[in-house]
Design an enzyme around this catalytic site. Structure first.
Site, short mmCIF file in Angstrom:
data_model
loop_
_atom_site.label_atom_id
_atom_site.label_comp_id
_atom_site.label_asym_id
_atom_site.label_seq_id
_atom_site.Cartn_x
_atom_site.Cartn_y
_atom_site.Cartn_z
N GLU A 153 0.82 -1.21 0.00
CA GLU A 153 0.00 0.00 0.00
C GLU A 153 0.86 1.27 0.00
O GLU A 153 0.53 2.25 -0.66
CB GLU A 153 -0.95 0.01 1.20
CG GLU A 153 -2.12 -0.97 1.08
CD GLU A 153 -3.17 -0.56 0.02
OE1 GLU A 153 -3.13 0.58 -0.47
OE2 GLU A 153 -4.02 -1.41 -0.31
N GLU A 156 2.07 1.68 -3.49
CA GLU A 156 1.00 2.08 -4.40
C GLU A 156 0.57 3.52 -4.21
O GLU A 156 0.21 4.20 -5.16
CB GLU A 156 -0.23 1.17 -4.22
CG GLU A 156 -0.04 -0.21 -4.82
CD GLU A 156 -1.24 -1.14 -4.59
OE1 GLU A 156 -1.11 -2.34 -4.89
OE2 GLU A 156 -2.28 -0.66 -4.10
N GLU A 157 0.59 4.01 -2.97
CA GLU A 157 0.07 5.35 -2.71
C GLU A 157 1.13 6.44 -2.73
O GLU A 157 0.81 7.60 -2.94
CB GLU A 157 -0.72 5.36 -1.40
CG GLU A 157 -1.98 4.50 -1.51
CD GLU A 157 -2.87 4.54 -0.28
OE1 GLU A 157 -2.46 5.11 0.74
OE2 GLU A 157 -3.98 3.98 -0.36
#
Lengths: 273, 273
Positions: A153, A156-157
């Protein structure tokens, strides 16, 4: 009668059935077009089960791919009920004994992570979603380890590579989606790269932000939970807090799984990811 | 065309629809026999949605009680797919935009607990299941707090009243049932009553047992995971280990939930159950 029973037994064998660990049999009705009439077989399978042709079995599972939706009504009318469903299939169950069933319940929890990513300047990696600066968060996928989901995450962010340090705390809440419960793990990560940038369309911006600046937002101050998480993260940055780290461990099965524990006080165990 | 659209809008209103938090609308098709033909309505609802009659909505949920199994096939043929199911209903979903859906996934984890219950003589509450002495264990129910599940399971399996102390460690494992993952929380409890006895038919016996005697069983020695848990419990008994305790906390919603953290090192927080 003998011929009839034999015929039924043959039909049951036409299905690819396997035993489960709860005294039942799982019938996987796949999309094979060359199989004979499934509607007939479902009906007859149940008769066989009831007559004891499926010897010593307490339950019958039927896994119906969504392409076989035409068989759902027939199965329910025969006494099957829903156990669980995923987008592409429906699992139905029939329990033979008169007594209450002892089958495992469906999955009850969704699992999420929030990631504290602190660099050497006591800045945390943040992204702005709806006007507010937030920690990277996300949902742990089916079959995914919590520590792996946190690293994924963050990447991805924010585009940052990182390594997992520990679970600082977790929260359990209920009725978060339909009737399901939720477990949310607050994780500490160590950045391995520092070039931060927004990765997804929905994200407005991503940046390194002094931790105190994040904490000072009214959004954070407003909620007891966020203030509490802030206190923990600050204590961790100051070397005054220890959470749970994952340690690989084998159990009854050969399968590797991770035990999360307080390695700072546990004897003879070290986190080895 | 105007009359047709108006007629459709009226039909949509016949359904008890409410908004979800993801830009969709939930249609709860209950068992009311006085409603008009649902088959027609499902078909027409979707047309309405596609024509924009359900203004600005991205998705349509249909919750079908198992009594309405006759409508499942029609819904799937209209493009709905399964989202999740419980014994008495099936939730179907239709996503209107061409883009990939952004809906929450189904629940992915089952949650279990194992309970270490230690009395003043360093004896732990154990039960014998299949020839082996074991810790009380069980499944956390949907909507149940982890600490409440631990107290309940101890009562159900040994008859002992207890209070929750802390989560000592937790394990995440995968593919434990069908494709679902599992989170197992090892909990420490303090007994409040001492008259131990087996409570359930499946249990052979229950007794207080010197902790070392439990740990010496070949069954425990054989598995790394059990040995590791044993080490943690022993360290805890000797006052050398700290786990996570639940602290009530409010968040975005008014709903109370619990944050589990290391209260021994966290600033200004105490476990208050």
């Amino acid at each position: 009668m003998a011929a009839k029973a034999e015929s039924r037994e043959r039909e049951v064998k036409l299905l690819s059935a396997r035993n489960d660990q709860y005294g039942g049999v799982i019938v996987d009705i796949n999309g094979d077009e060359h199989r004979p009439c499934y509607l007939f077989i479902i009906s007859d399978l149940l008769n066989c089960a009831l007559e004891g042709a499926v010897q010593g079995k307490k339950g019958v599972w039927i896994k119906l791919p969504i392409e076989r939706v035409n068989l759902v009504e027939a199965a329910v009318k025969k006494g099957f009920w829903y156990h669980h469903a995923e987008p592409n299939y429906l699992m139905l169950m029939y329990w033979i004994p008169q007594s209450a069933h002892t089958l495992p319940a469906n999955a009850t929890h969704r699992v999420g992570i929030g990631a504290f990513l602190i660099n050497h300047n006591r800045e945390s990696g943040q992204y702005r979603g709806t006007g507010v600066w937030k920690l990277p968060t996300g949902v742990v996928d089916e079959g995914e380890d919590i520590f792996a989901a946190a690293v994924r995450e963050v990447k991805e962010e924010t585009g940052i590579d990182s390594e997992f340090v520990e679970v600082l705390a977790f929260r359990q809440s209920h009725k978060s989606f339909f009737q399901k419960s939720d477990l949310f793990f607050v994780c500490m990560l160590r950045p391995l790269s520092f070039d931060i940038q927004k990765q997804e369309h929905e994200i407005e911006a991503a940046k390194w932000m002094p931790f105190e600046e994040y904490a000072a937002q009214p959004f954070v101050q407003k909620y007891e939970l966020l203030r509490c998480i802030h206190d923990i993260c600050k204590a961790k940055m100051d070397g005054k807090y220890t959470g749970f780290s994952p340690v690989p461990s084998t159990s009854y099965t050969v399968q590797k799984s991770y035990l999360y524990l307080n390695t700072s006080t546990a004897p003879r165990r070290e986190s080895k990811l």
